[in-house]
Write an enzyme that holds these catalytic residues in place. Structure first.
Site, PDB file in Angstrom:
ATOM      1  N   GLU A  90       0.922  -1.146   0.019  1.00 34.38           N
ATOM      2  CA  GLU A  90      -0.068  -0.065  -0.126  1.00 34.38           C
ATOM      3  C   GLU A  90       0.865   1.267  -0.184  1.00 34.38           C
ATOM      4  OE1 GLU A  90      -2.556  -0.876   3.474  1.00 34.38           O
ATOM      5  OE2 GLU A  90      -3.951  -1.849   2.101  1.00 34.38           O
ATOM      6  N   GLU A 121       6.812 -21.707   9.355  1.00 36.32           N
ATOM      7  CA  GLU A 121       7.370 -20.682  10.304  1.00 36.32           C
ATOM      8  C   GLU A 121       8.812 -21.076  11.297  1.00 36.32           C
ATOM      9  OE1 GLU A 121       4.968 -21.203  14.501  1.00 36.32           O
ATOM     10  OE2 GLU A 121       3.907 -20.055  12.824  1.00 36.32           O
TER      11      GLU A 121
END
Length: 303
Positions: A90, A121
């Site tokens: 963004e 992870e």
């Protein structure tokens, strides 16, 4: 044995705790459940408040990295990784920044944006490889995001940043987090037990989003990407943003429609340049150069 140790470690984390006052949420009305969830969510901004000095320090450090040509690199797994990629994506439309300036890295790669990748992870070697692929340097800032603050992929990324003399920041949701202990700047936002125990996409995810909003927004403000609270480096990539660009120029300058249209055309749609053209009388190339010489500060050019 390893699983026993992990279980004991997780039991000590507030992000894994169960709130006994919510034991009956499946028995109450949906409205009451929503009211309780909303009440819990109201605590999140308050949990961010004690972290504001660390957040400000991190934002200033990121702005300093930008000034020397460095990057902000978000690193996370699962929800935190997705939030980092979201915030990075963004920045170009909002601030006219280069897409390479703020980068989001998620454990397991792009497919992990929409799909849970088993074991991603826990892959410490992958974190090192991913940062190596990006060509991490001492000019960059690595922000590791982990609700628990113990995600191996994230801690490995923070340690690799230290090895390469890059500044590291940790965002976690447990006090004195393991990731925070390894990072140069620790932002531990303690939001407490989740509405659904252990579902850290909830309050923890909201807290992380708030912090990421602050880091990029404040770093961009410090980098002269705004004029006051106006996004004067916005890129008009669609009709809505083109209309916003016109409104921004008119709002700041007070000029009539034809003057705004002419200035934007001369400035190739660059809001900042168009404003400088109107308020200084310079040609677009001269205004653009003046802005470049002032480090992009519109305030400096028009004053």
């Amino acid at each position: 044995m390893h699983h026993d140790l992990l279980r004991d470690e997780l039991k000590s984390l507030t992000t894994e705790a169960a709130d006994a006052s919510l034991d009956d949420i499946d028995l109450v009305s949906t409205l009451e459940a929503a009211q309780r969830m909303n009440a819990g969510d109201r605590s999140v901004p308050a949990a961010v408040e004690p972290c504001l000095p660390a957040i400000a320090l991190a934002a200033d450090s990121i702005a300093a990295a930008f000034a020397r040509g460095g990057r902000l690199i978000y690193v996370g797994a699962g929800t935190p990784g997705r939030l980092g990629v979201l915030d990075a994506s963004e920045c170009p439309p909002t601030f006219g920044s280069d897409p390479s300036q703020v980068v989001g890295v998620i454990a397991g790669g792009d497919v992990a944006l929409t799909t849970a990748i088993e074991g991603a992870e826990d892959d410490e070697a992958a974190a090192v490889r991913d940062l190596d692929t990006l060509g991490l340097t001492a000019d960059d800032v690595v922000v590791g995001i982990s609700a628990s603050g113990r995600t191996p992929y994230v801690i490995a990324a923070i340690l690799e940043a230290r090895r390469r003399s890059a500044l590291s920041v940790s965002i976690a949701c447990n006090p004195d987090s393991a990731a925070g202990r390894e990072a140069d700047i620790a932002i531990d936002v303690v939001v407490g037990p989740e509405f659904i125990a252990g579902s850290t996409r909830l309050k923890a995810g909201t807290a992380q989003k708030l912090v990421l909003n602050m880091l990029t927004t404040l770093a961009m403000v410090r980098s002269n990407k705004t004029y006051g609270n106006r996004m004067v480096d916005v890129r008009a990539t669609n009709a809505k943003l083109a209309a916003r660009s016109f409104s921004l120029v008119q709002d700041v300058t007070g000029a009539d429609d034809p003057v705004v249209s002419s200035a934007l055309a001369e400035a190739d749609g660059e809001v900042k340049t168009a404003i400088a053209v109107i308020l200084t009388g310079l040609s677009a190339p001269s205004a653009r150069q003046r802005l470049a010489d002032a480090g992009g500060s519109l305030r400096a050019v028009i004053s």
